[in-house]
Design a protein around this motif. Structure first.
Motif, PDB file in Angstrom:
ATOM      1  N   SER A   1      39.818  50.765  38.282  1.00  0.00           N
ATOM      2  CA  SER A   1      38.994  49.850  37.506  1.00  0.00           C
ATOM      3  C   SER A   1      37.541  50.311  37.536  1.00  0.00           C
ATOM      4  O   SER A   1      37.103  50.935  38.481  1.00  0.00           O
ATOM      5  N   SER A   2      36.801  49.977  36.499  1.00  0.00           N
ATOM      6  CA  SER A   2      35.362  50.222  36.499  1.00  0.00           C
ATOM      7  C   SER A   2      34.728  49.287  37.521  1.00  0.00           C
ATOM      8  O   SER A   2      35.370  48.364  38.037  1.00  0.00           O
TER       9      SER A   2
ATOM     10  N   VAL B   1      32.607  46.975  37.013  1.00  0.00           N
ATOM     11  CA  VAL B   1      32.642  45.600  36.492  1.00  0.00           C
ATOM     12  C   VAL B   1      34.028  45.009  36.694  1.00  0.00           C
ATOM     13  O   VAL B   1      34.176  43.871  37.165  1.00  0.00           O
ATOM     14  N   ARG B   2      35.052  45.772  36.355  1.00  0.00           N
ATOM     15  CA  ARG B   2      36.417  45.280  36.511  1.00  0.00           C
ATOM     16  C   ARG B   2      36.749  45.050  37.976  1.00  0.00           C
ATOM     17  O   ARG B   2      37.413  44.067  38.330  1.00  0.00           O
ATOM     18  N   ALA B   3      36.261  45.936  38.843  1.00  0.00           N
ATOM     19  CA  ALA B   3      36.507  45.768  40.277  1.00  0.00           C
ATOM     20  C   ALA B   3      35.906  44.455  40.776  1.00  0.00           C
ATOM     21  O   ALA B   3      36.539  43.707  41.524  1.00  0.00           O
ATOM     22  N   ARG B   4      34.684  44.171  40.347  1.00  0.00           N
ATOM     23  CA  ARG B   4      34.055  42.919  40.769  1.00  0.00           C
ATOM     24  C   ARG B   4      34.798  41.712  40.216  1.00  0.00           C
ATOM     25  O   ARG B   4      34.936  40.680  40.888  1.00  0.00           O
ATOM     26  N   GLU B   5      35.303  41.847  38.984  1.00  0.00           N
ATOM     27  CA  GLU B   5      36.086  40.745  38.417  1.00  0.00           C
ATOM     28  C   GLU B   5      37.347  40.499  39.238  1.00  0.00           C
ATOM     29  O   GLU B   5      37.705  39.350  39.520  1.00  0.00           O
ATOM     30  N   LEU B   6      38.017  41.582  39.619  1.00  0.00           N
ATOM     31  CA  LEU B   6      39.232  41.443  40.419  1.00  0.00           C
ATOM     32  C   LEU B   6      38.921  40.821  41.767  1.00  0.00           C
ATOM     33  O   LEU B   6      39.626  39.919  42.241  1.00  0.00           O
TER      34      LEU B   6
ATOM     35  N   GLN C   1      46.347  44.484  41.629  1.00  0.00           N
ATOM     36  CA  GLN C   1      47.224  45.297  40.772  1.00  0.00           C
ATOM     37  C   GLN C   1      47.203  46.773  41.180  1.00  0.00           C
ATOM     38  O   GLN C   1      47.144  47.675  40.338  1.00  0.00           O
TER      39      GLN C   1
ATOM     40  N   ILE D   1      38.653  50.086  45.493  1.00  0.00           N
ATOM     41  CA  ILE D   1      38.120  48.900  44.807  1.00  0.00           C
ATOM     42  C   ILE D   1      37.114  48.181  45.691  1.00  0.00           C
ATOM     43  O   ILE D   1      36.081  47.694  45.216  1.00  0.00           O
TER      44      ILE D   1
ATOM     45  N   GLU E   1      34.008  50.076  45.319  1.00  0.00           N
ATOM     46  CA  GLU E   1      33.438  49.943  43.976  1.00  0.00           C
ATOM     47  C   GLU E   1      32.832  48.564  43.758  1.00  0.00           C
ATOM     48  O   GLU E   1      31.828  48.420  43.045  1.00  0.00           O
ATOM     49  N   ALA E   2      33.428  47.555  44.362  1.00  0.00           N
ATOM     50  CA  ALA E   2      32.935  46.193  44.197  1.00  0.00           C
ATOM     51  C   ALA E   2      31.784  45.867  45.133  1.00  0.00           C
ATOM     52  O   ALA E   2      31.220  44.784  45.086  1.00  0.00           O
TER      53      ALA E   2
END
Length: 218
Positions: free
Chosen positions: A143-144, A146-151, A198, A208, A211-212
């Motif tokens: 994940s990018s 942004v996506r990592a933080r969302e997850l 996921q 992740i 990244e987050a």
């Protein structure tokens, strides 16, 4: 005592790693190999806690050796020794059975921490390897930011705490001690985290976490 098999086709590299590990009484290098095929045979014979595998070796490369070791001796933790010039191989390794990734040029303290973590059933990424993975795999494989933080935002507070410790390379027993819960509870949390993020394994969960921003970067 953590029993280690060391595999690298460069005798000087093996000698250097053996010397570094020999300075710490908790590590015992029980066997050495100069190629991937020999590494597999030695792991099958000695059943060590951890095997250190160079990626580029004759007869059988480290990635193939890792897969065979993971298949035949799953209780042995696999750590890949890499250089940044082998980045395409590192990408492949994330799909294999390796639990740890260390730079050959890294700090010996990372080597110690990685072996301890993988011997304890955890995943361990050299901080520089984790940052590389974020940069190089972000577009296609992970994940990018942004996506990592969302997850991560979808996790409970306790799950985020557990994920941060997974990203730091801690095994379940140590995570349990730090959070004052039993190891079985940590396993339940880790399983839930992998499902929510996921991802199939702790290595990619650790990326992740980096990244987050849950794990401090060097």
């Amino acid at each position: 005592m953590i029993r280690v098999v060391l595999a690298d086709d460069e005798p000087l590299t093996r000698a250097g790693i053996r010397t570094v590990l020999g300075a710490e009484p908790e590590f015992d290098v029980v066997a050495e190999a100069g190629d991937g095929h020999g590494a597999v045979e030695l792991v099958q014979a000695h059943r060590p806690d951890v095997v250190l595998l160079d990626i580029m070796m004759p007869r059988l490369d480290g990635l193939s050796a890792a897969a065979e070791i993971h298949r035949t001796v799953p209780d042995t933790g696999v750590i890949m020794l890499t250089t940044f010039s082998e980045d395409e191989h590192i990408a492949r390794a994330f799909d294999g059975g390796a639990s740890g990734f260390l730079l050959k040029s890294g700090d010996p303290r990372e080597l110690f921490a990685g072996i301890r973590a993988v011997a304890g059933g955890a995943a361990y990424l050299s901080p520089k390897i984790a940052q590389w993975a974020i940069r190089r795999l972000g577009g296609d494989r992970m994940s990018s930011a942004v996506r990592a933080r969302e997850l991560v935002n979808g996790l409970t507070t306790r799950e985020r705490e557990v994920l941060a410790l997974v990203g730091s390379g801690l095994p379940n027993a140590e995570i349990g001690r730090r959070l004052h819960v039993v190891e079985g509870t940590v396993k339940v949390f880790v399983s839930a985290i992998l499902r929510r993020l996921q991802v199939p394994n702790r290595v990619q969960a650790a990326i992740i976490a980096y990244e987050a921003g849950l794990v401090e970067r060097d």
